[in-house]
Structure formats: structure tokens, C-alpha cells
Design a protein around this motif. Structure first.
Motif, PDB file in Angstrom:
ATOM      1  N   MET A 111       1.033  -1.157   0.027  1.00 14.85           N
ATOM      2  CA  MET A 111       0.072   0.052   0.002  1.00 14.85           C
ATOM      3  C   MET A 111       0.696   1.251   0.167  1.00 14.85           C
ATOM      4  O   MET A 111       0.358   2.272  -0.500  1.00 14.85           O
ATOM      5  N   LEU A 112       2.130   1.309   0.426  1.00 18.87           N
ATOM      6  CA  LEU A 112       2.844   2.274   0.632  1.00 18.87           C
ATOM      7  C   LEU A 112       3.620   2.430  -0.880  1.00 18.87           C
ATOM      8  O   LEU A 112       4.102   3.564  -1.011  1.00 18.87           O
ATOM      9  N   ALA A 172       9.600   8.380  -0.127  1.00 13.18           N
ATOM     10  CA  ALA A 172       8.512   8.656   0.967  1.00 13.18           C
ATOM     11  C   ALA A 172       8.466   7.175   1.474  1.00 13.18           C
ATOM     12  O   ALA A 172       8.210   6.700   2.707  1.00 13.18           O
ATOM     13  N   HIS A 179       4.219  10.833  12.858  1.00 13.31           N
ATOM     14  CA  HIS A 179       3.851  12.417  13.351  1.00 13.31           C
ATOM     15  C   HIS A 179       3.940  12.863  14.786  1.00 13.31           C
ATOM     16  O   HIS A 179       4.613  13.845  14.983  1.00 13.31           O
ATOM     17  N   ALA A 216      10.907  17.267   7.191  1.00 15.51           N
ATOM     18  CA  ALA A 216       9.945  17.248   5.868  1.00 15.51           C
ATOM     19  C   ALA A 216       9.887  15.794   5.382  1.00 15.51           C
ATOM     20  O   ALA A 216       8.600  15.635   4.886  1.00 15.51           O
ATOM     21  N   SER A 217      10.978  15.138   5.673  1.00 13.55           N
ATOM     22  CA  SER A 217      10.632  13.612   5.111  1.00 13.55           C
ATOM     23  C   SER A 217       9.725  12.876   6.052  1.00 13.55           C
ATOM     24  O   SER A 217       8.796  12.103   5.508  1.00 13.55           O
ATOM     25  N   LEU A 252       7.106  14.237   7.981  1.00 13.10           N
ATOM     26  CA  LEU A 252       5.972  14.597   7.710  1.00 13.10           C
ATOM     27  C   LEU A 252       5.360  13.981   6.308  1.00 13.10           C
ATOM     28  O   LEU A 252       4.090  13.262   6.389  1.00 13.10           O
ATOM     29  N   CYS A 253       6.220  13.700   5.110  1.00 14.29           N
ATOM     30  CA  CYS A 253       5.653  13.030   4.129  1.00 14.29           C
ATOM     31  C   CYS A 253       5.475  11.734   4.293  1.00 14.29           C
ATOM     32  O   CYS A 253       4.131  11.179   3.967  1.00 14.29           O
ATOM     33  N   ASP A 306       2.375  11.262   6.529  1.00 16.07           N
ATOM     34  CA  ASP A 306       1.169  11.490   5.458  1.00 16.07           C
ATOM     35  C   ASP A 306       0.608  10.087   4.542  1.00 16.07           C
ATOM     36  O   ASP A 306      -0.479   9.502   4.282  1.00 16.07           O
ATOM     37  N   LEU A 307       1.981   9.538   3.990  1.00 22.26           N
ATOM     38  CA  LEU A 307       1.697   8.363   3.294  1.00 22.26           C
ATOM     39  C   LEU A 307       1.096   7.027   3.909  1.00 22.26           C
ATOM     40  O   LEU A 307       0.273   6.349   3.459  1.00 22.26           O
ATOM     41  N   LEU A 343      -0.763   7.341   6.582  1.00 26.90           N
ATOM     42  CA  LEU A 343      -2.075   7.731   6.983  1.00 26.90           C
ATOM     43  C   LEU A 343      -3.221   7.414   5.592  1.00 26.90           C
ATOM     44  O   LEU A 343      -3.914   6.718   5.699  1.00 26.90           O
ATOM     45  N   SER A 344      -2.560   7.953   4.555  1.00 29.04           N
ATOM     46  CA  SER A 344      -3.294   7.540   3.473  1.00 29.04           C
ATOM     47  C   SER A 344      -3.328   6.181   2.849  1.00 29.04           C
ATOM     48  O   SER A 344      -4.388   5.678   2.619  1.00 29.04           O
ATOM     49  N   ALA A 345      -2.146   5.432   3.091  1.00 28.01           N
ATOM     50  CA  ALA A 345      -2.217   4.043   2.911  1.00 28.01           C
ATOM     51  C   ALA A 345      -3.014   3.344   3.579  1.00 28.01           C
ATOM     52  O   ALA A 345      -3.543   2.211   3.235  1.00 28.01           O
ATOM     53  N   TYR A 401      -6.097   3.883   4.484  1.00 25.56           N
ATOM     54  CA  TYR A 401      -7.490   3.879   3.885  1.00 25.56           C
ATOM     55  C   TYR A 401      -7.296   2.918   2.578  1.00 25.56           C
ATOM     56  O   TYR A 401      -8.169   2.184   2.469  1.00 25.56           O
ATOM     57  N   VAL A 439      -9.351   8.459  13.437  1.00 22.36           N
ATOM     58  CA  VAL A 439      -8.382   9.389  13.239  1.00 22.36           C
ATOM     59  C   VAL A 439      -8.401  10.543  13.972  1.00 22.36           C
ATOM     60  O   VAL A 439      -7.693  11.314  14.408  1.00 22.36           O
TER      61      VAL A 439
END
Lengths: 289, 289
Positions: A22-23, A28, A79, A102-103, A105-106, A109-110, A112-114, A116, A138
Motif C-alpha cells: 500500500m506504500l 517517502a 508524526h 519534511a521527510s 511529515l511526508c 502522510d503516506l 495515513l493515506s495508505a 485507507y 483518526v
């Protein structure tokens, strides 16, 4: 710590593979995998698998729910470490400490989205409801994290316990709630209570074992709030241990009232945390040092 | 800039309400709302609504896709500003500059998660596929952002254009792709190409209008890469404008080949950006200063 459930052990490699699928690929994704590879007990994935087995869900669903729950938990760790400035995680540098803010954070995010994407990776007729419940978890976790971030040094013992439960409870309840939804059982009212009590009981146990280190580091510690309020160290320890035992007993009681015995793995987790109150770590703390 | 589509204008208040409903209550939600309230042209929501209208999707679906696309875009803005250290957004302090980095991180996470909840807020039989495609877009956006973050000062003109397309294309394509999926049309191969060309064409137009400011601020600017490589300012400007026009024409061509005329709103957006090449801003830049 070894897990005693052979079913869960058999399916876990598939869960690990699903999480990474999923990643996807790229920088990232490789940072996020690096975080996953550093370890963790996969308590939430195992909870999903054990609960799904009791409910007789199909294996494809079990893997999807387990991977989703664990991806979400790891997103929150990446995070949280960044926000809290925690430099180590699982005995290695935290992701932000290794690759930069920054990395991290990315990568978070990845993850978290993965989560779903993992959730919908098994087709079911209840996908929409499952996604909505995952967002609820969440949002509740974020609200708990915001409270944790704004906690001041004169935090009371009771408030510290509430924050621990509010922050970690929703993602412990989530795998069980998702399994219930996918088994078409709507009654999940005792799951959140059981998970919140378990989360705070666990955090007290963890803070008992980390007390000296946390006091040296100046990190928030539930037991230390009692000491700050005037208790002696031994009285603060005894008070916290008694409180944790009561939370875990209440968690078990709530878990046992979940329909179709689907709360039993949650109750077993509360048992393991109680056994571990002597100092053994059975779950991963949100504030692991 | 006023939008000339009366259908889209009628439904936009429902989209605004849906976005806020999905954020819920509490501190992180109020920070996220504060960001939404600061404005923005809602280009992606309008693109969703216009595309959905052509495909004859039900209104509940249109609102869900529009809200989801816009929540995702705003999540990316909040986290990008934090990563890039951009202090202003839409003429106001960026969220991190106003409420702190930890709060912006939480608000961005909430916006990202809420996008998935918005997407499933209208029941359809294709929810699972829509969620998977949304994650694909998020993962691609993150990959683009990682490339952008690692870009060095000797970045070439062509590479800068590629990065702009890779970073912003996926979230411009997303509303159109979601509408196609929910209309049960699987052929979306021209959408990503049209959106990527539009995104880079737009970024060149934006960088043309921001050239002096970006050079003063030392911010990455596509036109400036040509100047750094030895072109005079006027030659760099002319080269960039010609390049942007070519990108936008190619974007329009690709958009017009999308099945069922569903790419026409995307083509219209390319037209508006081309009209705006003289300096008018019709879309929001990821690097708005």
C-alpha cells in the motif's frame, strides 16, 4: 514478546506484505518502510486478526483490517515523534531524526493515506461505513494528541490519565470496531470504553517502568504528576499501580460485554498488560523513549 | 475570479458545508476550518462538479467528490507550507505561522483523513475503487513533493517543469478520475496527462507573474532557472511563456479525448490559464507567496 496465537502468527507475514504494498515505491515509501522495519509488536494487527477469527470473517478481510489498523498506528507514531521531538523510537533514531522533519511529515502522510487503501483492499459491501469509522478514529486520535501537546507541567494525575486514554484508545478500539462492522454488527458501544480504559491502564504501567528516565528527561509521566502534587515516590507508585489495575479490570469487564465474544482478544490484552505491571512491556507506548 | 457555471455555483455552499462536517469539532478542526475560511478558488471542487454534471452523476455523489478533492488539496497546502517554511497563504499567515508547527501538522492530518470520509459520504457501489484511486493520487503528490523538497538551486528548466507537473497534476486529475470511476468508466488514461500538462503550464504562468518576488525571496521559480542558466530576463520570459502555451494546448488536446466529453471542464480550465498568461491568476499556486 512472543504471541501465543498460531492463527495470528500465520497471517502476519501477509499483513506485513500488504502494508508495504500500500506504500508503493519512491523515497517517502522507503522512509515509511524503514520505520515499519524497525519493529513494533503489531498489537493492533494481532487484535484485528484475533477478533476477525472469532467473528468468522474471510481471511482477505482480516488482512485488510489488520494492515489498515497498523498503518494508521505507525502514521501516528511518525508524526507524534516529530511533534514531540522524541529522537528515538524502537531503539533507533526516530524517522525525523534520521531523515529530517519534511521527510517524516511526508512518510506519515503516506502511512495515513495508505491505511485507507489497505482498508478497501478487500472488497466488502460495508466499505463506506468502515472508512467513515476509521476517519472517526483518526479525528479522535488527533484531538487527543492536541490535548497532549497543550498539557502543562502542572497536569493533574486524573487529567494525564484521561489524555492517555483519549489519545491511544481510538486506535486500539478501531480494529475491533472494523471487524464488528464488517461482520454486520452495529453494537460497538462497549468497545471504545474497553479500549480507552486499556490505553490509560497501559500508559500508567509504561510510565511506572519509565519513571526515572522520564523524570530525568523531563518527559510527561503520569506517575510523576502525583509526585509533583506532593506524594512520595513510593506512594505515587502504589497509587498509580492500583489505579492501573482498576482501569484494566474495568476494561476487561467492558470488553466481555461486546457481542459475539468479539471483545475477548481485547480482554486478553488487558490481562497481558496487568501481568506486565511488574515492569514487562507488552505494548508499545506512544511516548516510548 | 467569478466562475461562469451556474450549476457549480448553486452546489458550492453544500460542498463547503460537507467539508466542515467531515472535520468535526475541536481545536484541530477549528484550525483546519480557519484555513478553509481564508479563501481559495475551489478550482478542484468546481472541476468535480462540472465533470459530474456532464456525466449525469447524482448530486449527492457530486458533492462528495468535490468536498473530498478540495479537502485533499487543502491538506497538501497546509503541510507544504509547513515543510517549505512559507509564512503566508491567501494573503494571511500560513496555518503553521499562526498556530505553530504541531498544530498545522494535526490540522493537515485531519484534512487528509476527512477527504476519505467525504468521499464515502455518498453511498455508491464503487467506493472501494474510488478510495484506492484517491490513495494513488495522494502517494503521487507526496512523491512530487519529495522531489520538490530535494530540488537544488541548479535545477534545470525542464526538471522544474516536470516537478511542477508531478506535484500538482495528481490532485487536479483526481476529481475527474473519481467522476469517471463513479460513472463506471474505466478509461481515464488521458486525464492524468491532461492534468499534468495543465499543472505545469499553470505553474509557469504563475512563476512568470511572480518572477521578481520569487527572485528577491530566493524561492524556486521555473523562469528563474532559465536566467540562472544564462538566458536574459526577456528571453527567459519569452521561452517560458511559449513553453506554457504549448503545455496548455497539449493539455487541452488530451482533455478532449477523455470519454463522454468528461474532459471538457479540464480543457476549459486550460483555456482559462492560457487567457491568464498575461498575468491574471486563475488557480492557486502550490507556492503562492
Amino acid at each position: 514478546m512472543k504471541h501465543d496465537n498460531s492463527f495470528a502468527v500465520d497471517v502476519m507475514p501477509s499483513v506485513e506484505i500488504r502494508m508495504r504494498e500500500m506504500l508503493g515505491h519512491g523515497t517517502a515509501a522507503s522512509h515509511a518502510c524503514r520505520h515499519l522495519d524497525a519493529g513494533g509488536n503489531r498489537v493492533r494487527a494481532r487484535l484485528a486478526l484475533d477478533t476477525a477469527r472469532i467473528l468468522g470473517l474471510p481471511e482477505a478481510t482480516n488482512i485488510a483490517v489488520a494492515a489498515a489498523s497498523e498503518l494508521l498506528h505507525n502514521a501516528s507514531l511518525v508524526h507524534d515523534d516529530l511533534q514531540d521531538g522524541d529522537t528515538t523510537r524502537r531503539g533507533q533514531p526516530a524517522l525525523w531524526a534520521r531523515f529530517g522533519a519534511a521527510s517524516a511529515l511526508c512518510a506519515g502522510d503516506l502511512l495515513l493515506s495508505a491505511a485507507y487503501a489497505a482498508l478497501v483492499s478487500a472488497a466488502t459491501s460495508r466499505t463506506g461505513r468502515a472508512v467513515a469509522v476509521m476517519h472517526e478514529a483518526v479525528a479522535a486520535t488527533i484531538a487527543g494528541q492536541v490535548d497532549d501537546l497543550s498539557a502543562t507541567s502542572d497536569l493533574s494525575f486524573e487529567r494525564a490519565i484521561d489524555i492517555a486514554g483519549a489519545k491511544s484508545g481510538p486506535l486500539i478500539a478501531l480494529p475491533v470496531r472494523l471487524c464488528l462492522i464488517l461482520a454486520e454488527i452495529e453494537d460497538d458501544r462497549h468497545v471504545m470504553r474497553a479500549a480507552t480504559l486499556l490505553a490509560s491502564g497501559y500508559q500508567i504501567a509504561d510510565d511506572l517502568s519509565d519513571l526515572e528516565g522520564d523524570r530525568l528527561a523531563g518527559t510527561t509521566n503520569i506517575v510523576a504528576t502525583s509526585i509533583n502534587a506532593g506524594h512520595s515516590v513510593s506512594s505515587a507508585r502504589a497509587r498509580a499501580a492500583a489505579y492501573a489495575r482498576a482501569q484494566l479490570a474495568a476494561s476487561r469487564d467492558a470488553a466481555r460485554t461486546v457481542p459475539r465474544r468479539a471483545g475477548l482478544p481485547l480482554a486478553a490484552l488487558a490481562d497481558r498488560v496487568e501481568t506486565g505491571l511488574a515492569g514487562m512491556r507488552v505494548m508499545e507506548a506512544d511516548h516510548a523513549t
